[in-house]
Write an enzyme that holds these catalytic residues in place. Structure first.
Site, short mmCIF file in Angstrom:
data_model
loop_
_atom_site.label_atom_id
_atom_site.label_comp_id
_atom_site.label_asym_id
_atom_site.label_seq_id
_atom_site.Cartn_x
_atom_site.Cartn_y
_atom_site.Cartn_z
N SER A 169 25.03 70.93 67.35
CA SER A 169 26.45 71.57 67.06
C SER A 169 27.05 71.87 68.38
O SER A 169 27.37 71.07 69.14
CB SER A 169 26.53 72.74 65.90
N ASP A 335 25.81 66.49 56.20
CA ASP A 335 26.63 67.21 57.22
C ASP A 335 28.05 66.88 57.25
O ASP A 335 28.25 65.75 57.73
CB ASP A 335 25.84 67.11 58.59
N HIS A 368 24.98 70.94 57.52
CA HIS A 368 25.00 70.93 59.09
C HIS A 368 23.90 71.87 59.41
O HIS A 368 23.28 71.52 60.45
CB HIS A 368 26.42 71.69 59.41
#
Length: 400
Positions: A169, A335, A368
């Site tokens: 991320s 995600d 995610h």
């Protein structure tokens, strides 16, 4: 709040086991007026400090160092009990003895990013010019700023080249920036669930969170410390909204569905009748106990500004041209924050730039946050990539 030791310019000796995974303590590297941090906004930050954790042993030739870059709402406590929450480290699925990032083999460094709120200089830190918290007087920072600060920390260890830079991320954005800004210092890079620039949708979600914080009367235009208050309500709502994007519809259905919270019938009120409501409220209320509201504004803005191609005339492949770094890019099917299309764009650019890259799309319904969870296929891929890179690097067992 943390057991912090000052490290002013001193270097860490090879072979020194600085921290055990079970009982680590945070260190802080301080940088004085003679070592300013140049920022993309055009000013220099000085003095400043970086809080960090290390695990394992740096070998004699300093070739086994892995830098882990943390995600937006994480910090440097990736493999130890968190000093505020008392919970296990944030990435124990990946970091520790016998894990893919094996602390019996590698020397692992994770620092709190500049602009953060767990010991590194950020908006909650004291502005030496005023003696008060920086608040919104703190300069706006970027992902490249974070990476430059990390590079200054790595210099303190006398490490010329990192064996690997790893992150997911926002951490994955830092990994990519490391490979572009310091290609000669990165042997391998593991970029997980990320992108080379933030999408319009993600910028929109971040703006929603920022507006929730700033709409809280207790935010006080960023001066809440001076007023003895804290925008708990606004930050909690921001966290709740963001947390939804870290999950998936399938995961929410599997975990909660429409199940009621400690009741069989609706209350016909605005209490948390549903388990998913109670879960989100818990996520919000627990988050405000460990995170600074202004830091949330600054870090989300840093992610929004991130755009590697923008510095290369809009040609992403040009950023990676000629790199010798070995890459592994990982995405997850469910995600929707950083979908697989973003990872494929990274891979295409790396291929066009002539880089060595492997790519894996993990089939999962965990969304995610899958990169932080017990996802066996991802763990196996990370292990295989690091083992292969370690063989190419000529790494054996870490020295003790």
């Amino acid at each position: 709040m943390m057991n912090i030791h000052s490290v002013k310019g001193q270097k860490i000796a090879a072979g020194e086991r600085t921290q055990e995974v079970d009982h680590p303590h945070s260190l802080v590297a301080q940088f004085g007026a003679d070592q300013p941090l140049p920022l993309d906004c055009g000013i220099e930050l000085s003095p400043f400090q970086i809080a960090y954790q290390t695990y394992g042993t740096l070998n004699a030739d300093k070739s086994n160092a892995i830098l882990v870059c943390h995600a937006l709402t994480m910090d440097q406590h990736i493999a130890n009990v968190h000093p505020i929450t008392g919970k296990p480290g944030g990435w124990l699925t990946l970091v520790g003895p016998g894990k893919p990032i094996d602390t019996d083999r590698y020397f692992v460094i994770c620092s709190n990013v500049i602009g953060g709120c767990m010991g590194s200089t950020g908006p909650a830190s004291i502005n030496p010019a005023t003696g008060k918290a920086w608040g919104l007087d703190f300069p706006v920072i970027t992902i490249p700023d974070m990476v430059r600060a990390q590079a200054m920390l790595i210099d303190r260890f006398g490490i010329d080249k990192l064996f690997c830079v790893v992150g997911g991320s926002m951490g994955g954005m830092q990994v990519l920036q490391w490979s572009v800004a310091f290609p000669e210092r990165v042997f391998s890079a593991l970029a997980i669930a990320c992108a080379t620039r933030h999408s319009a949708q993600n910028i929109a979600f971040h703006e929603l969170g920022r507006q929730a914080v700033m709409a809280d009367p207790d935010w006080q235009h960023g001066r809440y410390f001076e007023h003895g208050c804290f925008p708990h309500r606004g930050l909690a709502v921001a966290r709740m909204a963001a947390h939804i994007t870290y999950l998936s519809d399938a995961a929410l259905h599997r975990k909660f569905g429409r199940k009621m919270q400690d009741r069989e019938l609706p209350t016909f009120s605005f209490d948390a009748d549903f388990q998913v409501e109670s879960y989100l409220r818990y996520q919000g209320s627990s988050f405000v106990e460990r995170f600074d509201a202004n830091s949330y504004l600054y870090l989300t803005r840093a992610m929004d500004y991130f755009d590697i191609a923008a510095d290369h005339d809009g040609v992403l492949a040009a950023a990676f041209r000629g790199t010798q770094t070995r890459f592994c890019v990982v995405s997850f099917t469910s995600d929707w924050l950083f979908p697989t299309s973003e990872s494929r764009a990274i891979v295409h650019a790396l291929n066009a730039g002539g880089a060595r890259v492997s790519f894996a799309e993990i089939v999962t319904d965990k969304g995610h946050d899958a990169f932080l969870l017990d996802e066996p296929e991802f763990i196996d891929i990370a292990r295989a990539f690091l083992q292969s890179a370690g063989t190419a690097r000529g790494l054996g067992k870490a020295e003790h």
